[in-house]
Design a protein around this motif. Sequence first.
Motif, PDB file in Angstrom:
ATOM      1  N   ASN A 128      -1.494  -4.148  -8.396  1.00  0.00           N
ATOM      2  CA  ASN A 128      -0.081  -3.789  -8.261  1.00  0.00           C
ATOM      3  C   ASN A 128       0.603  -4.615  -7.177  1.00  0.00           C
ATOM      4  OD1 ASN A 128      -0.280  -1.876 -10.295  1.00  0.00           O
ATOM      5  ND2 ASN A 128      -0.665  -0.199  -8.889  1.00  0.00           N
ATOM      6  N   VAL A 129      -0.075  -4.818  -6.071  1.00  0.00           N
ATOM      7  CA  VAL A 129       0.497  -5.626  -4.985  1.00  0.00           C
ATOM      8  C   VAL A 129       0.630  -7.078  -5.445  1.00  0.00           C
ATOM      9  CG1 VAL A 129       0.109  -6.494  -2.635  1.00  0.00           C
ATOM     10  CG2 VAL A 129      -0.333  -4.089  -3.175  1.00  0.00           C
ATOM     11  N   PHE A 130      -0.370  -7.578  -6.141  1.00  0.00           N
ATOM     12  CA  PHE A 130      -0.334  -8.948  -6.659  1.00  0.00           C
ATOM     13  C   PHE A 130       0.899  -9.153  -7.533  1.00  0.00           C
ATOM     14  CE2 PHE A 130      -1.664 -11.937 -10.098  1.00  0.00           C
ATOM     15  CZ  PHE A 130      -1.778 -13.090  -9.321  1.00  0.00           C
ATOM     16  N   GLU A 131       1.141  -8.236  -8.446  1.00  0.00           N
ATOM     17  CA  GLU A 131       2.305  -8.347  -9.331  1.00  0.00           C
ATOM     18  C   GLU A 131       3.600  -8.299  -8.529  1.00  0.00           C
ATOM     19  OE1 GLU A 131       2.252  -9.214 -12.493  1.00  0.00           O
ATOM     20  OE2 GLU A 131       0.061  -9.242 -12.450  1.00  0.00           O
ATOM     21  N   MET A 132       3.630  -7.451  -7.499  1.00  0.00           N
ATOM     22  CA  MET A 132       4.811  -7.362  -6.650  1.00  0.00           C
ATOM     23  C   MET A 132       5.050  -8.680  -5.909  1.00  0.00           C
ATOM     24  SD  MET A 132       5.488  -5.103  -3.231  1.00  0.00           S
ATOM     25  CE  MET A 132       4.387  -6.175  -2.323  1.00  0.00           C
ATOM     26  N   VAL A 133       3.990  -9.234  -5.330  1.00  0.00           N
ATOM     27  CA  VAL A 133       4.122 -10.467  -4.554  1.00  0.00           C
ATOM     28  C   VAL A 133       4.512 -11.628  -5.461  1.00  0.00           C
ATOM     29  CG1 VAL A 133       2.916 -12.131  -3.072  1.00  0.00           C
ATOM     30  CG2 VAL A 133       2.574  -9.681  -2.729  1.00  0.00           C
ATOM     31  N   GLU A 169       5.941 -14.768   5.970  1.00  0.00           N
ATOM     32  CA  GLU A 169       7.389 -14.964   6.062  1.00  0.00           C
ATOM     33  C   GLU A 169       8.153 -13.747   5.554  1.00  0.00           C
ATOM     34  OE1 GLU A 169       8.128 -18.542   3.856  1.00  0.00           O
ATOM     35  OE2 GLU A 169       7.361 -19.841   5.461  1.00  0.00           O
ATOM     36  N   LYS A 170       7.668 -13.130   4.512  1.00  0.00           N
ATOM     37  CA  LYS A 170       8.311 -11.950   3.923  1.00  0.00           C
ATOM     38  C   LYS A 170       7.850 -10.654   4.594  1.00  0.00           C
ATOM     39  CE  LYS A 170      10.267 -14.096   0.353  1.00  0.00           C
ATOM     40  NZ  LYS A 170      11.676 -14.132   0.101  1.00  0.00           N
ATOM     41  N   GLU A 171       6.979 -10.773   5.601  1.00  0.00           N
ATOM     42  CA  GLU A 171       6.420  -9.638   6.340  1.00  0.00           C
ATOM     43  C   GLU A 171       5.701  -8.650   5.413  1.00  0.00           C
ATOM     44  OE1 GLU A 171       9.557  -8.014   8.764  1.00  0.00           O
ATOM     45  OE2 GLU A 171       9.656  -9.822   9.996  1.00  0.00           O
ATOM     46  N   LEU A 172       5.078  -9.192   4.381  1.00  0.00           N
ATOM     47  CA  LEU A 172       4.407  -8.340   3.407  1.00  0.00           C
ATOM     48  C   LEU A 172       3.116  -7.727   3.949  1.00  0.00           C
ATOM     49  CD1 LEU A 172       5.037 -10.408   0.161  1.00  0.00           C
ATOM     50  CD2 LEU A 172       6.230  -8.360   0.946  1.00  0.00           C
ATOM     51  N   PHE A 173       2.420  -8.432   4.827  1.00  0.00           N
ATOM     52  CA  PHE A 173       1.199  -7.846   5.397  1.00  0.00           C
ATOM     53  C   PHE A 173       1.554  -6.616   6.232  1.00  0.00           C
ATOM     54  CE2 PHE A 173      -0.462 -12.287   4.868  1.00  0.00           C
ATOM     55  CZ  PHE A 173      -1.445 -11.974   3.949  1.00  0.00           C
ATOM     56  N   ASP A 174       2.624  -6.728   7.029  1.00  0.00           N
ATOM     57  CA  ASP A 174       3.056  -5.579   7.832  1.00  0.00           C
ATOM     58  C   ASP A 174       3.503  -4.423   6.939  1.00  0.00           C
ATOM     59  OD1 ASP A 174       2.569  -7.003  10.171  1.00  0.00           O
ATOM     60  OD2 ASP A 174       4.637  -7.711  10.336  1.00  0.00           O
ATOM     61  N   THR A 175       4.236  -4.754   5.890  1.00  0.00           N
ATOM     62  CA  THR A 175       4.707  -3.731   4.959  1.00  0.00           C
ATOM     63  C   THR A 175       3.531  -3.036   4.286  1.00  0.00           C
ATOM     64  OG1 THR A 175       6.737  -4.981   4.575  1.00  0.00           O
ATOM     65  CG2 THR A 175       6.135  -3.343   2.910  1.00  0.00           C
ATOM     66  N   LEU A 176       2.540  -3.819   3.864  1.00  0.00           N
ATOM     67  CA  LEU A 176       1.356  -3.232   3.233  1.00  0.00           C
ATOM     68  C   LEU A 176       0.590  -2.341   4.201  1.00  0.00           C
ATOM     69  CD1 LEU A 176      -0.053  -6.183   1.117  1.00  0.00           C
ATOM     70  CD2 LEU A 176       0.904  -4.035   0.273  1.00  0.00           C
ATOM     71  N   GLU A 196       0.610   5.321   5.263  1.00  0.00           N
ATOM     72  CA  GLU A 196       1.385   6.486   4.864  1.00  0.00           C
ATOM     73  C   GLU A 196       1.052   6.966   3.448  1.00  0.00           C
ATOM     74  OE1 GLU A 196       5.423   5.230   5.314  1.00  0.00           O
ATOM     75  OE2 GLU A 196       5.228   4.943   7.462  1.00  0.00           O
ATOM     76  N   MET A 197       0.170   6.264   2.777  1.00  0.00           N
ATOM     77  CA  MET A 197      -0.125   6.545   1.377  1.00  0.00           C
ATOM     78  C   MET A 197      -0.781   7.913   1.202  1.00  0.00           C
ATOM     79  SD  MET A 197      -2.223   3.919  -1.026  1.00  0.00           S
ATOM     80  CE  MET A 197      -1.022   2.611  -0.867  1.00  0.00           C
ATOM     81  N   GLU A 198      -0.313   8.604   0.169  1.00  0.00           N
ATOM     82  CA  GLU A 198      -0.918   9.880  -0.217  1.00  0.00           C
ATOM     83  C   GLU A 198      -1.324   9.771  -1.675  1.00  0.00           C
ATOM     84  OE1 GLU A 198       1.244  13.395   0.766  1.00  0.00           O
ATOM     85  OE2 GLU A 198       1.943  12.543   2.655  1.00  0.00           O
ATOM     86  N   PHE A 199      -2.513  10.220  -1.986  1.00  0.00           N
ATOM     87  CA  PHE A 199      -3.015  10.162  -3.342  1.00  0.00           C
ATOM     88  C   PHE A 199      -2.875  11.521  -4.011  1.00  0.00           C
ATOM     89  CE2 PHE A 199      -5.580   7.079  -0.883  1.00  0.00           C
ATOM     90  CZ  PHE A 199      -5.177   5.917  -1.516  1.00  0.00           C
TER      91      PHE A 199
END
Length: 104
Positions: free
Chosen positions: A60-65, A87-94, A100-103
Amino acid sequence: MKLNEFRRLLEEYPAIYDVFMHRAAEYQEEKNTKRTRKNKWPERKVQKATNNMWLTFAENVFEMVKGTSAPTKALNIKEAWIQHMEEKELFDTLYDAVGEMEFD
């Protein structure tokens, strides 16, 4: 970059991978404790379910990136993707998202 390469790239960032795997394992173990004795999963099945959660998350992250104009041609595609994600600060966002993820 291909999905498996991207997944391995994410696994090189323990702040993302380790936190996700820890939380996913807790979730799977909690689900398993709620199962009846007869329906409890062996540990290897719990681990497999946890790993499958990681694979789905990475995909899912791959498709987003990919959708953020990720580089498709570069001499060193891995470095180009890392630079793009930084550059897109994606590592910080991830990292924040995994924390914060809840399953369910």
